[in-house]
Write a protein that holds these residues in place. Structure first.
Motif, PDB file in Angstrom:
ATOM      1  N   ALA A  62      41.051  31.031  25.936  1.00  0.00           N
ATOM      2  CA  ALA A  62      41.527  29.826  25.298  1.00  0.00           C
ATOM      3  C   ALA A  62      42.726  30.101  25.014  1.00  0.00           C
ATOM      4  CB  ALA A  62      40.889  29.856  23.914  1.00  0.00           C
ATOM      5  N   LEU A  63      43.691  30.821  25.994  1.00  0.00           N
ATOM      6  CA  LEU A  63      44.927  31.135  25.635  1.00  0.00           C
ATOM      7  C   LEU A  63      45.778  29.833  25.773  1.00  0.00           C
ATOM      8  CD1 LEU A  63      47.336  33.141  25.399  1.00  0.00           C
ATOM      9  CD2 LEU A  63      47.173  33.603  27.885  1.00  0.00           C
ATOM     10  N   VAL A  64      46.723  29.459  25.252  1.00  0.00           N
ATOM     11  CA  VAL A  64      47.766  28.401  25.463  1.00  0.00           C
ATOM     12  C   VAL A  64      49.087  29.174  25.651  1.00  0.00           C
ATOM     13  CG1 VAL A  64      49.016  26.569  24.525  1.00  0.00           C
ATOM     14  CG2 VAL A  64      46.510  26.837  24.112  1.00  0.00           C
ATOM     15  N   MET A  65      49.746  29.067  26.821  1.00  0.00           N
ATOM     16  CA  MET A  65      50.874  29.456  27.254  1.00  0.00           C
ATOM     17  C   MET A  65      52.193  28.720  26.631  1.00  0.00           C
ATOM     18  SD  MET A  65      49.938  31.018  31.152  1.00  0.00           S
ATOM     19  CE  MET A  65      49.644  29.185  31.556  1.00  0.00           C
ATOM     20  N   PRO A  66      53.450  29.498  26.045  1.00  0.00           N
ATOM     21  CA  PRO A  66      54.249  28.635  25.401  1.00  0.00           C
ATOM     22  C   PRO A  66      55.006  27.879  26.653  1.00  0.00           C
ATOM     23  CG  PRO A  66      54.686  31.004  25.556  1.00  0.00           C
ATOM     24  CD  PRO A  66      53.254  30.923  25.994  1.00  0.00           C
ATOM     25  N   GLY A  67      55.135  26.552  26.353  1.00  0.00           N
ATOM     26  CA  GLY A  67      55.799  25.812  27.187  1.00  0.00           C
ATOM     27  C   GLY A  67      54.889  25.335  28.567  1.00  0.00           C
ATOM     28  N   LEU A  68      53.832  25.755  28.675  1.00  0.00           N
ATOM     29  CA  LEU A  68      52.935  25.317  29.762  1.00  0.00           C
ATOM     30  C   LEU A  68      51.686  25.090  29.503  1.00  0.00           C
ATOM     31  CD1 LEU A  68      53.635  28.986  31.763  1.00  0.00           C
ATOM     32  CD2 LEU A  68      54.553  26.767  32.353  1.00  0.00           C
ATOM     33  N   GLY A  69      51.067  25.280  28.379  1.00  0.00           N
ATOM     34  CA  GLY A  69      49.898  24.523  27.895  1.00  0.00           C
ATOM     35  C   GLY A  69      48.836  25.629  28.164  1.00  0.00           C
ATOM     36  N   PRO A  70      47.534  25.065  28.112  1.00  0.00           N
ATOM     37  CA  PRO A  70      46.290  25.989  28.339  1.00  0.00           C
ATOM     38  C   PRO A  70      46.375  26.836  29.616  1.00  0.00           C
ATOM     39  CG  PRO A  70      45.645  23.707  27.446  1.00  0.00           C
ATOM     40  CD  PRO A  70      47.090  23.829  27.962  1.00  0.00           C
ATOM     41  N   ALA A  71      45.952  28.084  29.746  1.00  0.00           N
ATOM     42  CA  ALA A  71      46.105  28.840  30.975  1.00  0.00           C
ATOM     43  C   ALA A  71      44.781  28.043  31.830  1.00  0.00           C
ATOM     44  CB  ALA A  71      45.925  30.254  30.505  1.00  0.00           C
ATOM     45  N   THR A  72      43.958  27.658  31.206  1.00  0.00           N
ATOM     46  CA  THR A  72      42.516  27.195  32.110  1.00  0.00           C
ATOM     47  C   THR A  72      43.015  26.010  32.920  1.00  0.00           C
ATOM     48  OG1 THR A  72      42.092  25.780  30.420  1.00  0.00           O
ATOM     49  CG2 THR A  72      40.793  27.804  30.491  1.00  0.00           C
ATOM     50  N   ALA A  73      44.261  25.146  32.721  1.00  0.00           N
ATOM     51  CA  ALA A  73      44.646  24.047  33.353  1.00  0.00           C
ATOM     52  C   ALA A  73      45.185  24.651  34.776  1.00  0.00           C
ATOM     53  CB  ALA A  73      45.698  23.426  32.391  1.00  0.00           C
ATOM     54  N   PHE A  74      45.575  25.836  34.910  1.00  0.00           N
ATOM     55  CA  PHE A  74      45.985  26.319  36.263  1.00  0.00           C
ATOM     56  C   PHE A  74      45.150  26.933  36.913  1.00  0.00           C
ATOM     57  CE2 PHE A  74      49.383  25.910  33.093  1.00  0.00           C
ATOM     58  CZ  PHE A  74      50.390  25.347  33.700  1.00  0.00           C
ATOM     59  N   LEU A  75      43.803  26.995  36.758  1.00  0.00           N
ATOM     60  CA  LEU A  75      42.908  27.665  37.450  1.00  0.00           C
ATOM     61  C   LEU A  75      42.625  27.012  38.738  1.00  0.00           C
ATOM     62  CD1 LEU A  75      39.973  28.829  35.095  1.00  0.00           C
ATOM     63  CD2 LEU A  75      41.406  30.148  36.784  1.00  0.00           C
ATOM     64  N   HIS A  76      42.734  25.508  38.796  1.00  0.00           N
ATOM     65  CA  HIS A  76      42.303  24.690  39.905  1.00  0.00           C
ATOM     66  C   HIS A  76      43.554  25.000  41.240  1.00  0.00           C
ATOM     67  CE1 HIS A  76      45.482  22.426  38.086  1.00  0.00           C
ATOM     68  NE2 HIS A  76      45.859  21.999  39.379  1.00  0.00           N
ATOM     69  N   GLY A  77      44.667  25.496  40.772  1.00  0.00           N
ATOM     70  CA  GLY A  77      45.702  25.784  41.451  1.00  0.00           C
ATOM     71  C   GLY A  77      45.617  27.109  42.115  1.00  0.00           C
ATOM     72  N   VAL A  78      44.781  27.971  41.842  1.00  0.00           N
ATOM     73  CA  VAL A  78      44.565  29.181  42.391  1.00  0.00           C
ATOM     74  C   VAL A  78      43.347  29.597  43.166  1.00  0.00           C
ATOM     75  CG1 VAL A  78      46.379  30.265  40.947  1.00  0.00           C
ATOM     76  CG2 VAL A  78      43.926  30.555  40.393  1.00  0.00           C
ATOM     77  N   ALA A  79      42.398  28.378  42.912  1.00  0.00           N
ATOM     78  CA  ALA A  79      41.023  28.522  43.499  1.00  0.00           C
ATOM     79  C   ALA A  79      40.797  28.796  44.868  1.00  0.00           C
ATOM     80  CB  ALA A  79      40.197  26.934  43.258  1.00  0.00           C
ATOM     81  N   ASP A  80      41.951  28.638  45.679  1.00  0.00           N
ATOM     82  CA  ASP A  80      41.873  29.300  47.171  1.00  0.00           C
ATOM     83  C   ASP A  80      42.144  30.655  47.394  1.00  0.00           C
ATOM     84  OD1 ASP A  80      44.317  28.771  46.649  1.00  0.00           O
ATOM     85  OD2 ASP A  80      44.899  28.044  48.626  1.00  0.00           O
ATOM     86  N   GLN A  81      42.552  31.401  46.453  1.00  0.00           N
ATOM     87  CA  GLN A  81      42.881  32.856  46.303  1.00  0.00           C
ATOM     88  C   GLN A  81      41.717  33.714  46.238  1.00  0.00           C
ATOM     89  OE1 GLN A  81      46.448  33.534  43.984  1.00  0.00           O
ATOM     90  NE2 GLN A  81      47.230  31.457  44.713  1.00  0.00           N
ATOM     91  N   ALA A  82      41.029  34.498  47.160  1.00  0.00           N
ATOM     92  CA  ALA A  82      40.145  35.345  46.967  1.00  0.00           C
ATOM     93  C   ALA A  82      40.500  36.508  45.757  1.00  0.00           C
ATOM     94  CB  ALA A  82      39.764  36.001  48.289  1.00  0.00           C
ATOM     95  N   ILE A  83      39.509  36.539  44.763  1.00  0.00           N
ATOM     96  CA  ILE A  83      39.497  37.450  43.954  1.00  0.00           C
ATOM     97  C   ILE A  83      38.245  37.927  43.601  1.00  0.00           C
ATOM     98  CG2 ILE A  83      39.681  35.895  42.133  1.00  0.00           C
ATOM     99  CD1 ILE A  83      41.284  37.732  40.570  1.00  0.00           C
ATOM    100  N   THR A  84      37.867  39.257  43.464  1.00  0.00           N
ATOM    101  CA  THR A  84      36.524  39.964  43.177  1.00  0.00           C
ATOM    102  C   THR A  84      36.545  40.774  42.177  1.00  0.00           C
ATOM    103  OG1 THR A  84      36.037  39.606  45.611  1.00  0.00           O
ATOM    104  CG2 THR A  84      34.628  41.177  44.417  1.00  0.00           C
ATOM    105  N   ARG A  85      35.614  40.733  40.988  1.00  0.00           N
ATOM    106  CA  ARG A  85      35.381  41.579  40.115  1.00  0.00           C
ATOM    107  C   ARG A  85      35.053  42.939  40.563  1.00  0.00           C
ATOM    108  NH1 ARG A  85      33.113  40.458  33.904  1.00  0.00           N
ATOM    109  NH2 ARG A  85      33.087  42.772  33.358  1.00  0.00           N
ATOM    110  N   VAL A  86      35.513  43.931  40.135  1.00  0.00           N
ATOM    111  CA  VAL A  86      35.068  45.324  40.428  1.00  0.00           C
ATOM    112  C   VAL A  86      34.652  46.185  39.250  1.00  0.00           C
ATOM    113  CG1 VAL A  86      36.553  45.253  42.578  1.00  0.00           C
ATOM    114  CG2 VAL A  86      37.394  46.344  40.533  1.00  0.00           C
ATOM    115  N   ASP A  87      33.654  46.984  39.325  1.00  0.00           N
ATOM    116  CA  ASP A  87      33.316  47.796  38.127  1.00  0.00           C
ATOM    117  C   ASP A  87      34.485  48.785  37.739  1.00  0.00           C
ATOM    118  OD1 ASP A  87      30.663  47.097  38.535  1.00  0.00           O
ATOM    119  OD2 ASP A  87      30.005  48.697  39.681  1.00  0.00           O
ATOM    120  N   SER A  88      34.634  48.575  36.356  1.00  0.00           N
ATOM    121  CA  SER A  88      36.064  49.497  35.770  1.00  0.00           C
ATOM    122  C   SER A  88      35.432  50.613  35.376  1.00  0.00           C
ATOM    123  CB  SER A  88      36.643  48.714  34.680  1.00  0.00           C
ATOM    124  OG  SER A  88      35.477  48.047  33.696  1.00  0.00           O
TER     125      SER A  88
END
Length: 164
Positions: A138-164
């Motif tokens: 639910a993070l809101v970034m100062p001066g930028l707004g909700p972080a979730t609002a930017f997910l669509h802009g990075v949707a084409d970048q491959a990212i995979t969760r790995v076991d930690s």
């Protein structure tokens, strides 16, 4: 435990040289030893391909800190941890043993010659945004707004969760 006068800061962690996973986990351990600072959360680890560079895939994570260190002192502590890992900067976006970035520092907006917060690429890189949102959905970034609002802009970048 939160320190008097502390702020919540988020630190991006990445590595793609050597044992990248071990380097990221060691960075978290070193963050836990910073003075006047408590690590209050760590995202899962993620694997991503290099952007604007070459080399092996990166292992990335984000740590949430409660810290009483001033922003510039936190940055210096991160640079010291990078140096302890043999970080070199031969050219822009060079592969690295460890990369630590101040992503957010409380609600502050900082623009100095050495530090810009929120981090200028925060909203443009899945390797930062996805782990950040895993840690603080639910993070809101100062001066930028909700972080979730930017997910669509990075949707084409491959990212995979790995076991930690």
């Amino acid at each position: 435990m939160a320190q008097p006068g502390s702020v919540t800061a988020y630190v991006g962690i990445g590595a793609n040289l050597g044992d990248a996973r071990a380097n990221v986990l060691d960075a978290v351990a070193r963050l836990r030893r910073l003075p006047h600072t408590a690590v209050t959360g760590v995202s899962p680890l993620y694997r991503t391909a290099p952007i604007d560079s070459s080399g092996d895939d990166y292992i990335n994570a984000v740590a949430r800190l409660d810290t009483a260190l001033p922003a510039e002192a936190l940055l210096q502590a991160l640079l010291d941890i990078e140096q302890q890992h043999g970080r070199e900067r031969p050219y822009r976006n060079a592969p690295r043993t460890l990369d630590l970035d101040v992503l957010l520092y409380g609600d502050e907006r900082i623009a100095t010659p050495t530090l810009t917060v929120p981090h200028p690429l925060l909203t443009q890189r899945a390797f930062v945004l996805v782990p950040l949102l895993a840690l603080a959905p639910a993070l809101v970034m100062p001066g930028l707004g909700p972080a979730t609002a930017f997910l669509h802009g990075v949707a084409d970048q491959a990212i995979t969760r790995v076991d930690s």
